[in-house]
Structures are given as C-alpha cells and as structure tokens.
Design an enzyme around this catalytic site. Sequence first.
Site, PDB file in Angstrom:
ATOM      1  N   HIS A   1       0.836  -1.200   0.000  1.00 14.07           N
ATOM      2  CA  HIS A   1       0.000   0.000   0.000  1.00 14.07           C
ATOM      3  C   HIS A   1       0.868   1.246   0.000  1.00 14.07           C
ATOM      4  O   HIS A   1       1.944   1.271   0.592  1.00 14.07           O
ATOM      5  CB  HIS A   1      -0.975   0.010   1.177  1.00 14.07           C
ATOM      6  CG  HIS A   1      -0.336  -0.281   2.505  1.00 14.07           C
ATOM      7  ND1 HIS A   1      -0.034  -1.557   2.916  1.00 14.07           N
ATOM      8  CD2 HIS A   1       0.050   0.539   3.506  1.00 14.07           C
ATOM      9  CE1 HIS A   1       0.509  -1.517   4.113  1.00 14.07           C
ATOM     10  NE2 HIS A   1       0.584  -0.254   4.501  1.00 14.07           N
TER      11      HIS A   1
ATOM     12  N   HIS B   1       0.770   4.976   1.287  1.00 14.43           N
ATOM     13  CA  HIS B   1       0.083   5.975   2.112  1.00 14.43           C
ATOM     14  C   HIS B   1       0.185   7.334   1.418  1.00 14.43           C
ATOM     15  O   HIS B   1       1.268   7.712   0.929  1.00 14.43           O
ATOM     16  CB  HIS B   1       0.764   6.129   3.474  1.00 14.43           C
ATOM     17  CG  HIS B   1       0.696   4.927   4.362  1.00 14.43           C
ATOM     18  ND1 HIS B   1      -0.282   4.762   5.311  1.00 14.43           N
ATOM     19  CD2 HIS B   1       1.494   3.839   4.466  1.00 14.43           C
ATOM     20  CE1 HIS B   1      -0.077   3.632   5.975  1.00 14.43           C
ATOM     21  NE2 HIS B   1       0.995   3.052   5.481  1.00 14.43           N
TER      22      HIS B   1
HETATM   23  P1  5GP Z   1       1.539  -0.044   7.466  1.00 12.69           P
HETATM   24  O1  5GP Z   1       2.066   0.184   8.849  1.00 12.69           O
HETATM   25  O2  5GP Z   1       1.390  -1.515   7.145  1.00 12.69           O
HETATM   26  O3  5GP Z   1       2.279   0.722   6.411  1.00 12.69           O
HETATM   27  O4  5GP Z   1       0.101   0.614   7.456  1.00 12.69           O
HETATM   28  C1  5GP Z   1      -1.069  -0.074   7.673  1.00 12.69           C
HETATM   29  C2  5GP Z   1      -2.154   0.972   7.821  1.00 12.69           C
HETATM   30  O5  5GP Z   1      -3.412   0.337   7.647  1.00 12.69           O
HETATM   31  C3  5GP Z   1      -2.184   1.649   9.189  1.00 12.69           C
HETATM   32  O6  5GP Z   1      -2.002   3.051   9.000  1.00 12.69           O
HETATM   33  C4  5GP Z   1      -3.580   1.313   9.736  1.00 12.69           C
HETATM   34  O7  5GP Z   1      -4.166   2.391  10.414  1.00 12.69           O
HETATM   35  C5  5GP Z   1      -4.352   0.931   8.486  1.00 12.69           C
HETATM   36  N1  5GP Z   1      -5.383  -0.067   8.688  1.00 12.69           N
HETATM   37  C6  5GP Z   1      -5.245  -1.261   9.332  1.00 12.69           C
HETATM   38  N2  5GP Z   1      -6.396  -1.946   9.298  1.00 12.69           N
HETATM   39  C7  5GP Z   1      -7.285  -1.168   8.614  1.00 12.69           C
HETATM   40  C8  5GP Z   1      -8.673  -1.349   8.255  1.00 12.69           C
HETATM   41  O8  5GP Z   1      -9.323  -2.351   8.553  1.00 12.69           O
HETATM   42  N3  5GP Z   1      -9.250  -0.341   7.544  1.00 12.69           N
HETATM   43  C9  5GP Z   1      -8.569   0.795   7.183  1.00 12.69           C
HETATM   44  N4  5GP Z   1      -9.234   1.714   6.492  1.00 12.69           N
HETATM   45  N5  5GP Z   1      -7.262   0.980   7.511  1.00 12.69           N
HETATM   46  C10 5GP Z   1      -6.647   0.015   8.215  1.00 12.69           C
END
Ligand code: 5GP
Length: 116
Positions: A100, A102
């Site tokens: 993903h 951001h």
């Molecule tokens: P990472 O740390 O893997 O780069 O980011 C994962 C992101 O996914 C986090 O910012 C977290 O808030 C978001 N996230 C986790 N679970 C969900 C979900 O069920 N729905 C949404 N909309 N965001 C999620």
Amino acid sequence: MSDNCIFCKIGRGEIPSRKVYEDDEVFAFHDINPVAPVHFMLIPKQHLVSLLEVEEQHAALLGRMLLLAPKLAREQGLENGFRTVINSGKGGGQEVFHLHIHVIGGGNIPPMVKRS
Ligand code: 5GP
Ligand code: ZN
C-alpha cells in the site's frame, strides 16, 4: 488474492472502507487511524505483499498507482502537496502485508525523520 488478507477483502468490498477511488486494478481508501487530516492508501487489487516481492511484470501497475497518487491527493484537497510512504517488510515498519502507498497531508507535516 489472499483469503486472509484484510486489504484484499477491502479491495473486494467485503470489508467496508471509506472509498476514495476504484478501477479494475487499484483501490484507494481512507486510513482507519489517520496520522493527518487527509490520510488514504492506494492498494493494488491483486495481492502483492510489499515492494520486496514486486517484479518487472508489476512495473506498469506500480507506475499507475504513483500517477494516481497526486490526482487523488488533489481531489482530497491537498493542493499544496502531500507525503507518500511505503513501508516494506518488518524492517520497514509494515503492519499490513498487502502493498500500500500511504498518501498523507493537510495540517502540519513534520520532517519525516527526527534528527537529534
Ligand atoms: P503499514 O504500517 O502496514 O504501512 O500501514 C497499515 C495501515 O493500515 C495503518 O495506517 C492502519 O491504520 C491501516 N489499517 C489497518 N487496518 C485497517 C482497516 O481495517 N481499515 C482501514 N481503512 N485501515 C486500516
Ligand atoms: Zn492482500
């Protein structure tokens, strides 16, 4: 596709999200725990774990996602700019193991890395 992947399920509409954009290959939705006034993520609908796993065959998809980021950021009101973050692997702080991008902006965006 991965049955147990939360972002695959979001991309398929099986888990609700606040959708920002969707086409055949890409889905974008607001982060559930935003770190700034605007915080959404772009994901490929195809299950890709992280940048550590991508290959040459994914170049066009990744390019499309990067080109979409500024377009969607503008649509979300981020006329002055935004931050993109891609956490890759445990060493990169990744928590959800479906690639993903951001897109973060609005308000005060601090320096990305704090230097003492
Ligand atoms: P990472 O740390 O893997 O780069 O980011 C994962 C992101 O996914 C986090 O910012 C977290 O808030 C978001 N996230 C986790 N679970 C969900 C979900 O069920 N729905 C949404 N909309 N965001 C999620
Ligand atoms: Zn997935």
